[in-house]
Design a protein around this motif. Structure first.
Motif, PDB file in Angstrom:
ATOM      1  N   ARG A   4       0.863  -1.182   0.000  1.00 10.23           N
ATOM      2  CA  ARG A   4       0.000   0.000   0.000  1.00 10.23           C
ATOM      3  C   ARG A   4       0.903   1.237   0.000  1.00 10.23           C
ATOM      4  NH1 ARG A   4      -1.625  -3.123   3.827  1.00 10.23           N
ATOM      5  NH2 ARG A   4      -1.046  -1.686   5.475  1.00 10.23           N
ATOM      6  N   LEU A   6       1.016   5.489  -0.495  1.00 11.25           N
ATOM      7  CA  LEU A   6       0.349   6.783  -0.543  1.00 11.25           C
ATOM      8  C   LEU A   6       1.211   7.721  -1.377  1.00 11.25           C
ATOM      9  CD1 LEU A   6      -2.085   8.360   0.745  1.00 11.25           C
ATOM     10  CD2 LEU A   6      -0.454   9.139   2.466  1.00 11.25           C
ATOM     11  N   GLU A  28      -0.918  -1.311  -4.508  1.00 11.14           N
ATOM     12  CA  GLU A  28      -2.189  -0.629  -4.238  1.00 11.14           C
ATOM     13  C   GLU A  28      -1.829   0.824  -3.912  1.00 11.14           C
ATOM     14  OE1 GLU A  28      -5.809  -0.777  -0.975  1.00 11.14           O
ATOM     15  OE2 GLU A  28      -4.403  -2.438  -1.073  1.00 11.14           O
ATOM     16  N   VAL A  30      -2.984   5.001  -3.309  1.00 11.29           N
ATOM     17  CA  VAL A  30      -3.957   6.056  -3.047  1.00 11.29           C
ATOM     18  C   VAL A  30      -3.267   7.388  -3.318  1.00 11.29           C
ATOM     19  CG1 VAL A  30      -5.287   7.271  -1.279  1.00 11.29           C
ATOM     20  CG2 VAL A  30      -5.370   4.789  -1.394  1.00 11.29           C
ATOM     21  N   THR A  41      -5.683  10.847   5.519  1.00 13.42           N
ATOM     22  CA  THR A  41      -5.693   9.780   4.525  1.00 13.42           C
ATOM     23  C   THR A  41      -4.724   8.675   4.923  1.00 13.42           C
ATOM     24  OG1 THR A  41      -6.269  11.377   2.797  1.00 13.42           O
ATOM     25  CG2 THR A  41      -5.417   9.251   2.063  1.00 13.42           C
ATOM     26  N   LYS A  44      -6.208   6.450   7.581  1.00 10.26           N
ATOM     27  CA  LYS A  44      -7.243   5.577   7.029  1.00 10.26           C
ATOM     28  C   LYS A  44      -6.659   4.442   6.191  1.00 10.26           C
ATOM     29  CE  LYS A  44     -10.588   8.560   6.137  1.00 10.26           C
ATOM     30  NZ  LYS A  44     -11.413   9.418   5.319  1.00 10.26           N
ATOM     31  N   PHE A  45      -5.705   4.764   5.323  1.00  9.11           N
ATOM     32  CA  PHE A  45      -5.154   3.836   4.337  1.00  9.11           C
ATOM     33  C   PHE A  45      -4.065   2.923   4.918  1.00  9.11           C
ATOM     34  CE2 PHE A  45      -2.187   3.406   0.515  1.00  9.11           C
ATOM     35  CZ  PHE A  45      -2.918   2.404  -0.109  1.00  9.11           C
ATOM     36  N   PRO A  47      -0.579   3.168   4.901  1.00  9.61           N
ATOM     37  CA  PRO A  47       0.370   2.828   3.838  1.00  9.61           C
ATOM     38  C   PRO A  47       1.622   2.141   4.375  1.00  9.61           C
ATOM     39  CG  PRO A  47       0.563   5.136   4.380  1.00  9.61           C
ATOM     40  CD  PRO A  47      -0.604   4.608   5.170  1.00  9.61           C
TER      41      PRO A  47
END
Length: 122
Positions: A4, A6, A28, A30, A41, A44-45, A47
């Motif tokens: 993940r 960001l 993945e 964002v 963010t 939430k994510f 990363p």
């Protein structure tokens, strides 16, 4: 394995390029265009890597790196700073805020992905 990531970049073309390259490599992603949304963010994510532009409107990427590193949940997330600022002392200042790596723009895809792989442990 997908990581993940960001991507904090206010320039639409750069943000799209970074995201497209990362997605093509199985990650993945964002994207965040507004520096004021970075911390919320990121919480939430969750990363595994943050790619941070340094020159953002209204907020300094250096300040955001320091804020990430001061946040308990996010402090261990590696940060790759990407910036057009490549003047004397800039890299030291950016690393001093907590960035694990630094690339000057314009960024070539090879060194960019090499830095990403190194920071996410691939």
């Amino acid at each position: 394995m997908a990581k993940r990531i960001l991507v904090v970049e206010d320039n639409d073309l750069n943000r799209k390029l970074f995201c497209d390259v990362l997605k093509a490599n199985g990650h993945e992603v964002v994207p965040v265009a507004d520096g004021n949304n970075v911390i919320a963010t990121a919480r939430k994510f969750a990363p595994e890597l943050v790619i941070m532009d340094i020159q953002l409107p209204g907020v300094s990427g250096v300040d955001l790196i320091a804020e990430l590193k001061d946040n308990g949940d996010l402090a261990k997330v590696p940060v790759l700073a990407v910036t057009a600022y490549a003047g004397k002392g800039d890299e030291e200042r950016i690393r001093g805020a907590g960035a694990e790596d630094y690339l000057a723009k314009p960024v070539s895809i090879g060194p960019f992905m090499a830095a990403v792989r190194r920071l996410v442990g691939e």
